[in-house]
Structures are given as structure tokens and as C-alpha cells.
Design an enzyme around this catalytic site. Structure first.
Site, PDB file in Angstrom:
ATOM      1  N   ILE A  84       1.020  -1.356  -0.007  1.00  6.96           N
ATOM      2  CA  ILE A  84       0.155   0.116   0.144  1.00  6.96           C
ATOM      3  C   ILE A  84       0.933   1.322   0.109  1.00  6.96           C
ATOM      4  CG2 ILE A  84      -0.334   0.092   2.531  1.00  6.96           C
ATOM      5  CD1 ILE A  84      -2.937   1.275   0.086  1.00  6.96           C
ATOM      6  N   GLY A 302      -5.380  -6.896   0.467  1.00  9.49           N
ATOM      7  CA  GLY A 302      -6.076  -6.157   1.384  1.00  9.49           C
ATOM      8  C   GLY A 302      -5.291  -4.816   1.488  1.00  9.49           C
ATOM      9  N   GLU A 303      -5.177  -4.111   2.740  1.00  7.25           N
ATOM     10  CA  GLU A 303      -4.445  -3.065   2.788  1.00  7.25           C
ATOM     11  C   GLU A 303      -4.992  -1.855   2.178  1.00  7.25           C
ATOM     12  OE1 GLU A 303      -0.189  -3.560   1.943  1.00  7.25           O
ATOM     13  OE2 GLU A 303      -0.286  -5.384   3.155  1.00  7.25           O
ATOM     14  N   GLY A 304      -6.014  -1.918   1.243  1.00  3.03           N
ATOM     15  CA  GLY A 304      -6.448  -1.010   0.508  1.00  3.03           C
ATOM     16  C   GLY A 304      -5.786  -0.809  -0.810  1.00  3.03           C
TER      17      GLY A 304
END
Length: 337
Positions: A84, A302-304
Site C-alpha cells: 500500500i 487487502g491493505e487498501g
């Protein structure tokens, strides 16, 4: 023409065959509709990453990684070493890291926003993950952080998460909010094989049986959620209230959106869905929300990260709407009469 017709007319009369920019045309329409203008602006894009731990990890085999990885990854975010970080830097997205409920005392760690409610949730296989009061605190903290980001000039925002065990929470939330059997909600998470997925499914089914007949959206979130998921739920609700454009990430963030949607169905009016995760449940979540996605490239980190990767395409959609010539302005013949 009404506003929607005017906006669609501007999109349709750019120097291109009708519909030839595909989903970019839908994105341009969506952002214009959110901002109620035919010349929308994306201002100070931001992604807020919320981290929290899950009590289920300490008692049941739902993740191949130990709980301390959550803490280690928070330090990785702060040191700029995670995916990210790389994608936000590449695309000039402001990144904030928030301790929502990590089982570690960070003290006054530079660049980490301390929003900790507790050091992780309780084990939801035997008791609710959090109290209703703590769940409300997490939701309100998420709202507060978005309000602060909005005050800094952000009008387009995405959310990310980190929390070993949070695909278990997301699976249970999906099952409850969409009335889907848990077996269709559970996926690989951080890398489970088929045998481990069967064990995880059995654990989550047992957890459901420990909390029967829960229908209230807040109680569902408190029973099965995580502090990071509850904060994202509040963040989404506040981003909608402030009429921001919301970039929705993958499986975990969409579970928070399901909670927000159950509390306030209109939140999806402001959502752009960045991608379809490689988690099997995410496709079903998106179908439930009647969502179109920008990317489908096998992500499940994930993580954005999906939101960060999709943002340049949202930029491109807004830029063509604002800067591309029309048939009239370019003196190009639109079609044969």
C-alpha cells in the site's frame, strides 16, 4: 434536460464512439452525480488503513500466521515497506495508518494514529467480539477520522485494513448481512489450503451457533467484527454523510460496507468498487450490492491496495469528462445524417 441527462449528454458527445470508453464512462457519471456537477474535481485522495487484532486467532486455527504479524505489518506500513505504501506513493495518494485495536502497546510511535479501543477483540467463538458500547466507540472514531481528513481537503477516500484473522470476521459478517451459508463465505485468507479451509469453516459455523438469532446490524458487527472493521464502517457512513467519493477495496472492507449498508442503504450511492477479490466470498458480496468493479486481477492482499490501484482509472474518467473535446468543440462530424 435534467441534471442526469445533461451529464450523460456531455459523456456521450465526447469525440469517441458512444460507450467506447467502457466502465470509465460509468465512473465519470458516478463521480459527476455524487458531486452534482458536469465538471467534477478529485481533491487530495487519501487511503486510511485501520489495524486491529482478533481474539479468535489465539484459540482456533483460522490463520496460518500468528497474531504478532499484525503488529509487525503496522511497523512495515510506518517504514514504507508494504504494497500500500508503494502504490500510494506512485499515485500521489495520502496514506494514514491507524491503530484501531492492535494487541501491542505502540506508545507514541511517529506517524501512527492512536485510536485503540482495546488490545484486540474477544474470541467470538465463545463471546461477542466486542461490547455494543465499544463497537459504537469504534464507529464514532472512524467517523471522526474521516471528518478530519475531509477538513484537510479530501473529497475522494479509500479504506484499507490489517488484522490477522479478519477474513474470519468478514466471512461471518457476510453470512449474517447477506443471509448466505458460511461455507460460501470462507476463502483462503492469508493462504489456507483446502483442508484448513474446512477446519476454518467448522470453527466459524460453531461461532455462529454460539450467537443465534442476531439480526440488528450493530449487534452483528459487535458480535463478529473487529475494531478495524467497525472503524471502517463508521468511516464509510461519515464519508457518505460528507458526500465524498468512496473507493471500496476488497473482501474485508466490503464486509464493513455491508454493515454500513444495513445501517444506511444509501451509502452505496457514493461507492466506486475498485476490484473483485480472489476471496470466493467477495464475488457474492458484490452481487448482493449490485456492484460493478473496475479491476479483476486476482488481488487478495487487502491493505487498501485495490483502491490505490484503481484510483488512476477514476482520475482518467474525471479527466476525460473535463478535458476531452466534444464533437462540437472539435468540429468533428458526429455521425452520418
Amino acid at each position: 434536460m435534467n441534471f442526469q441527462e445533461t451529464l450523460q449528454h456531455k459523456i456521450d458527445t465526447k469525440t469517441k464512439p458512444l460507450g467506447s470508453l467502457g466502465i470509465l464512462e460509468k465512473i465519470a457519471f458516478k463521480v459527476g452525480q455524487i458531486q452534482q456537477t458536469t465538471s467534477p474535481i478529485l481533491s487530495k485522495p487519501a487511503i486510511l488503513v485501520f489495524a486491529g487484532d482478533h481474539g479468535i486467532v489465539n484459540s482456533e486455527p483460522v490463520s496460518p500466521f500468528p497474531q504478532e504479524v499484525t503488529t509487525q505489518m503496522v511497523f512495515n506500513f510506518l517504514n514504507g515497506g508494504a504494497a500500500i505504501n508503494i502504490f500510494c506513493k506512485q499515485h500521489h495518494i495520502h496514506l494514514k495508518i491507524i491503530d484501531a485495536g492492535v494487541n501491542y502497546d505502540f506508545g507514541k510511535t511517529p506517524h501512527l494514529i492512536d485510536a485503540k479501543i482495546n488490545k484486540g477483540t474477544a474470541d467470538f467463538s465463545v463471546q461477542p467480539a466486542m461490547s455494543i458500547e465499544d463497537c459504537k466507540k469504534a464507529i464514532n472514531k472512524g467517523k471522526e477520522l474521516v471528518t478530519k481528513q475531509f477538513a484537510e481537503g479530501t473529497n475522494v477516500i479509500g479504506f484499507g485494513e490489517m488484522g490477522i484473522g479478519n477474513t474470519s470476521s468478514a466471512s461471518l459478517l457476510m453470512s449474517a448481512y447477506t443471509n448466505t451459508d458460511i461455507s460460501k463465505c470462507v476463502g483462503k485468507g492469508t493462504g489456507l489450503n483446502n483442508d484448513a479451509i474446512r477446519v476454518k469453516t467448522a470453527v466459524l459455523r460453531k461461532s455462529q451457533e454460539a450467537h443465534p438469532n442476531i439480526t440488528d446490524p450493530l449487534e452483528i458487527l459487535a458480535t463478529f467484527g473487529g475494531y478495524e472493521i467497525a472503524m471502517i464502517t463508521g468511516a464509510i457512513l461519515q464519508a457518505k454523510a460528507l458526500n465524498m467519493t468512496i473507493l471500496v477495496d476488497g473482501f474485508i472492507v466490503t464486509s464493513a460496507l455491508l454493515a454500513a449498508h444495513d445501517m444506511e442503504p444509501s451509502v452505496t450511492d457514493n461507492c466506486i468498487f475498485s476490484h473483485c477479490s480472489d476471496e470466493q466470498g467477495h464475488t457474492k458480496m458484490l452481487q448482493f450490492l449490485k456492484a460493478d468493479v473496475i479491476l479483476n486481477i486476482g488481488l487478495r492482499l487487502g491493505e487498501g491496495t485495490g483502491a490505490a490501484l484503481a484510483y488512476p482509472l477514476v482520475q482518467s474518467a474525471v479527466n476525460f469528462l473535463n478535458e476531452m473535446a466534444s464533437f462540437e468543440s472539435a468540429s468533428v462530424t458526429n455521425k452520418l445524417s
